[in-house]
Design a protein around this motif. Structure first.
Motif, mmCIF file in Angstrom:
data_model
loop_
_atom_site.group_PDB
_atom_site.id
_atom_site.type_symbol
_atom_site.label_atom_id
_atom_site.label_comp_id
_atom_site.label_asym_id
_atom_site.label_seq_id
_atom_site.Cartn_x
_atom_site.Cartn_y
_atom_site.Cartn_z
ATOM 1 N N ASN A 49 -3.174 -2.161 -4.930
ATOM 2 C CA ASN A 49 -2.750 -0.787 -4.657
ATOM 3 C C ASN A 49 -3.038 0.080 -5.886
ATOM 4 O OD1 ASN A 49 -1.304 1.432 -3.551
ATOM 5 N ND2 ASN A 49 0.539 0.818 -4.691
ATOM 6 N N THR A 64 -14.705 -3.379 -4.225
ATOM 7 C CA THR A 64 -15.149 -2.293 -3.336
ATOM 8 C C THR A 64 -15.103 -0.961 -4.080
ATOM 9 O OG1 THR A 64 -12.876 -2.190 -2.571
ATOM 10 C CG2 THR A 64 -14.456 -3.317 -1.136
ATOM 11 N N ALA A 104 0.851 -1.205 0.000
ATOM 12 C CA ALA A 104 0.000 0.000 0.000
ATOM 13 C C ALA A 104 0.879 1.246 0.000
ATOM 14 C CB ALA A 104 -0.908 -0.013 1.223
ATOM 15 N N ARG A 136 -6.009 -7.745 -2.564
ATOM 16 C CA ARG A 136 -5.984 -6.286 -2.451
ATOM 17 C C ARG A 136 -5.090 -5.726 -3.540
ATOM 18 N NH1 ARG A 136 -2.582 -3.459 2.128
ATOM 19 N NH2 ARG A 136 -1.046 -3.714 0.458
ATOM 20 N N TRP A 178 -10.335 -3.735 -2.828
ATOM 21 C CA TRP A 178 -10.471 -5.116 -2.342
ATOM 22 C C TRP A 178 -11.341 -5.859 -3.338
ATOM 23 C CZ3 TRP A 178 -8.380 -8.235 1.177
ATOM 24 C CH2 TRP A 178 -9.093 -9.300 1.715
ATOM 25 N N TYR A 199 -5.175 -4.977 8.532
ATOM 26 C CA TYR A 199 -3.814 -4.664 8.062
ATOM 27 C C TYR A 199 -2.858 -5.780 8.489
ATOM 28 C CZ TYR A 199 0.732 -2.253 8.269
ATOM 29 O OH TYR A 199 2.059 -1.913 8.149
ATOM 30 N N GLY A 242 -5.764 -12.257 -0.223
ATOM 31 C CA GLY A 242 -6.627 -11.927 0.910
ATOM 32 C C GLY A 242 -6.256 -12.625 2.205
ATOM 33 N N ASN A 282 -7.593 -0.391 5.742
ATOM 34 C CA ASN A 282 -6.723 -1.254 4.940
ATOM 35 C C ASN A 282 -7.026 -2.694 5.374
ATOM 36 O OD1 ASN A 282 -4.661 -2.698 3.772
ATOM 37 N ND2 ASN A 282 -2.998 -1.581 4.751
ATOM 38 N N PRO A 283 -7.544 -3.583 4.527
ATOM 39 C CA PRO A 283 -7.500 -3.532 3.072
ATOM 40 C C PRO A 283 -8.789 -3.123 2.355
ATOM 41 C CG PRO A 283 -7.994 -5.765 3.745
ATOM 42 C CD PRO A 283 -7.887 -4.949 5.016
ATOM 43 N N MET A 284 -9.948 -2.980 3.031
ATOM 44 C CA MET A 284 -11.197 -2.876 2.261
ATOM 45 C C MET A 284 -11.637 -1.443 1.971
ATOM 46 S SD MET A 284 -13.526 -6.077 3.509
ATOM 47 C CE MET A 284 -13.804 -5.566 5.180
ATOM 48 N N LEU A 319 -6.804 1.916 -2.018
ATOM 49 C CA LEU A 319 -6.761 0.454 -2.058
ATOM 50 C C LEU A 319 -8.093 -0.116 -2.528
ATOM 51 C CD1 LEU A 319 -5.063 -0.055 1.430
ATOM 52 C CD2 LEU A 319 -3.948 -0.104 -0.804
ATOM 53 N N CYS A 339 -9.945 -13.659 -2.154
ATOM 54 C CA CYS A 339 -9.891 -12.186 -2.256
ATOM 55 C C CYS A 339 -8.460 -11.707 -2.495
ATOM 56 C CB CYS A 339 -10.405 -11.554 -0.970
ATOM 57 S SG CYS A 339 -12.097 -12.029 -0.606
#
Ligand SMILES: Cc1ncc(COP(=O)(O)O)c(C=O)c1O
Length: 478
Positions: free
Chosen positions: A453, A402, A120, A451, A411, A210, A437, A260-262, A409, A449
Motif C-alpha cells: 500500500n 508494477t 489498501a 502487494r 505489486w 481483490y 500474493g 487491486n492488486p496489480m 498499490l 509476490c
C-alpha cells in the motif's frame, strides 16, 4: 558586494530547485518533456544562460536528461528488471482457499504501531476530513433529528443525482433511478453476487484479484475460476473467452480501472469487446470501479458500464479510497438486476448512512471533490515512485515492480523461490504489515509476490520499514 548579495542563492540554483520540486510533486512525470530553455527563460524572466545552467545542474543530479533536437525530459527511474508480466495457467474451477493472514492484515489496520503497507487504505492525512466535517456539521444542524433516522434504499436522492452527473461526464448514461447507494462498496459486491449467482455457481475472476471478493465467493458457497490477467492491461480477453467456452459461468468479476492488486488499466477497445462478449454469452459482469477516480494523469478512464447497452454490467463504486473509508458510502448501478438488488438490499440492510451520503453529495456538488482528487492523485503518483526507487535499491536482484497509472498499490514479484507468506510473518514480527500474493488467488498462486500500500504520506519511518522489508526478502533468498 553587499553582505546580503554574497549569501543569496544564485538564480540558476533557485530555478533548479524549483524545477526539482515540480518533478518530485509529479507536475512533470518520468519520461515527460519539461518546458524548453526559451519557454522557461520567458516564464521565469531569467536569461537563457541561467536556464541552461539550471538544466545542466539537474542533469548532473540525474533528474532530467537532454535529448538532441528534442529537448529535456524527466529521467525515468532506472529499473533493475522488467515489470512483472502475465502468467498464464490452465483455468479450472476451484473452491476458494482463504488464509488466516487476511485477518492479521485487517487487524493491523487499527494498530498505529504497525507500518501500514498491508491493507489498501489511504492514510488519514490524505482524507479531506476538514471539508467532510464542515458538510456533516451543516447537514446535521440543518436537518436535526431527520439526519439521524433510517433512510431506505435506494439511498439519498441528492447523492444519486451527483453520482449520475459524474457518470455522464465520464461517458456513462445513468439516471438517479439506476443507482442504489450501499454501505461501502463491500455491500454492493455482496448484493451483486447474490443477485446473479446461487450456491455452487462459478464466478470468473481475474488472477490475481481483490481478496475481499475471493472471501465472499467462499463464504457464499460459490466456486471461482481464475482468468489470466496482465499487470498493465488487466484481464486477458482470449483467456476469458476460453473459460466461457468451456464452463458455465454465472458472472465475471473484474476491475478494469487500476485493478487491486496489480493496478492494471484495461485499454478502452478491450473494455468494449469484453462487454460485447459477455452480453452475447448472457453472462453478467460485476465491475468494481472503486479506484477509477484515482488516475494519475490524463482523463479519468471510462468504466465498462459506459459500453453496456443491455444492462448486463453491475457497476460497483464508492468513496472509501478517495474520501473516507470510515463513512461507509458506496453505490452500484445494477442494470437489469436492479429489481433483485433492491429486494435483497431491503432484506439485508434496509437503511443507509443518511448523514454521510448527504455530506458527500454536498461535497460533490461544491466541486471540492474534484479539487481534492487532483491533489491526492499527484501525491500518490509521487509516493509510488519514491517507493519503487527504494525497492529497486534494496530488494533482491531480479525483483520486478508494477508501475500503475492510477491508484496507490504496488505489486512486487520477487525471484522464484521467495515465499511471501513467510516474509509477511517475519515482517509482522517487525511491526510491518504487507499482503502476500497468495491471498489474491483462489488457488494460492503468486507465492513469490506481494502487494504494498502506498496510500500513506511518505516519511523516514516508512522508508526505513521498506528498507528493512528488502533486507528480510534478501535474507530469505540467501
Ligand atoms: C477492489 C476493492 N473493492 C472493494 C473494496 C471494499 O470497499 P469498501 O471499503 O467501500 O467496502 C475494496 C477495499 O479494499 C477494494 O480494494
Amino acid at each position: 558586494m553587499a553582505a546580503t548579495e554574497e549569501v543569496e542563492e544564485p538564480r540558476y540554483r533557485r530555478l533548479a530547485s524549483d524545477l526539482e520540486k515540480s518533478i518530485e510533486d509529479g507536475v512533470f512525470r518520468p519520461g515527460e518533456k519539461i518546458p524548453s530553455v526559451r519557454a522557461t527563460s520567458r516564464s521565469h524572466r531569467v536569461s537563457v544562460s541561467t536556464v541552461l545552467a539550471a538544466y545542466a545542474l539537474l542533469e548532473d543530479k540525474g533528474c532530467i536528461e537532454g535529448k538532441r533536437r528534442s529537448g529535456y525530459f524527466v529521467k525515468v527511474p532506472k529499473e533493475r528488471g522488467p515489470a512483472p508480466t502475465i502468467t498464464r495457467h490452465r483455468a479450472k474451477p476451484v473452491e476458494v482457499n482463504t488464509s488466516s493472514i487476511h485477518d492479521a492484515v485487517m487487524r493491523a489496520v487499527s494498530d498505529p504501531d504497525v507500518v501500514p503497507f498491508g491493507a489498501a487504505i489511504p492514510g488519514p492525512e490524505m482524507l479531506p476530513f476538514r471539508k467532510l466535517t464542515t458538510y456533516l456539521n451543516s447537514r446535521a444542524r440543518e436537518m436535526g433529528g431527520a439526519a439521524f433516522t433510517y433512510s431506505t434504499a435506494p439511498g439519498a436522492l441528492e447523492l444519486r443525482v451527483q453520482i449520475a452527473k459524474r457518470c455522464q461526464v465520464e461517458g456513462t448514461s445513468l439516471s438517479p433511478e439506476d443507482i442504489v447507494c450501499t454501505l461501502g462498496a463491500s455491500e454492493a459486491l455482496v448484493l451483486a453476487l447474490n443477485s446473479v449467482a446461487d450456491a455452487g455457481d462459478l464466478i470468473a475472476v481475474e488472477s490475481p484479484t481483490y481478496f475481499g471478493v475471493l472471501n465472499l465467493i467462499r463464504r457464499m458457497g460459490y466456486r471461482a475460476i481464475e482468468v489470466s490477467t496482465h499487470p498493465q492491461t488487466g484481464l486477458d480477453l482470449n483467456s476469458l473467452q476460453e473459460v466461457l467456452d468451456q464452463h458455465e459461468v454465472a458472472a465475471v468479476f473484474v476491475q478494469p480501472n487500476f485493478q487491486n492488486p496489480m493496478g492494471g488499466l484495461m485499454p478502452v477497445e478491450r473494455k468494449e469487446a469484453m462487454v460485447k462478449l459477455c452480453t452475447e454469452r448472457g453472462v453478467p459482469i460485476i465491475e468494481d470501479e472503486i479506484f477509477g477516480d484515482l488516475n494519475h494523469d490524463g482523463t479519468r478512464p471510462p468504466s465498462l458500464k459506459a459500453f453496456d447497452r443491455e444492462g448486463m454490467v453491475i457497476q460497483c463504486g464508492g468513496y472509501s479510497k478517495t474520501l473516507s473509508p470510515g463513512m461507509r458510502v458506496g453505490w452500484m448501478a445494477p442494470g437489469r438486476y436492479l429489481g433483485q438488488v433492491m429486494s435483497l438490499k431491503n432484506s439485508l440492510s434496509p437503511s443507509n448512512e443518511t448523514l454521510s451520503e448527504l455530506a458527500i453529495a454536498d461535497f460533490l456538488r461544491s466541486g471540492g471533490v474534484d479539487r481534492h482528487l487532483r491533489s491526492v492523485r499527484s501525491t500518490y503518483f509521487k509516493q509510488m515512485h519514491l517507493m519503487r526507487n527504494v525497492i529497486f535499491d534494496c530488494f533482491p536482484e531480479g525483483t520486478t515492480v508494477t508501475e500503475p497509472k492510477g491508484g496507490f498499490l504496488l505489486w512486487i514479484e520477487l525471484p522464484e523461490g521467495a515465499d511471501t507468506e513467510k516474509l509477511a510473518v517475519a515482517a509482522f514480527r517487525e511491526k510491518i504489515s504487507i499482503v502476500p500474493g497468495s491471498i489474491f488467488s483462489a488457488s494460492c498462486r503468486f507465492q513469490n509476490c506481494l502487494r504494498l500500500n502506498c496510500g500513506y504520506e511518505w516519511n523516514d519511518r516508512l522508508e526505513n520499514a521498506l528498507r528493512k522489508l528488502g533486507r528480510l526478502a534478501c535474507r530469505q533468498l540467501e
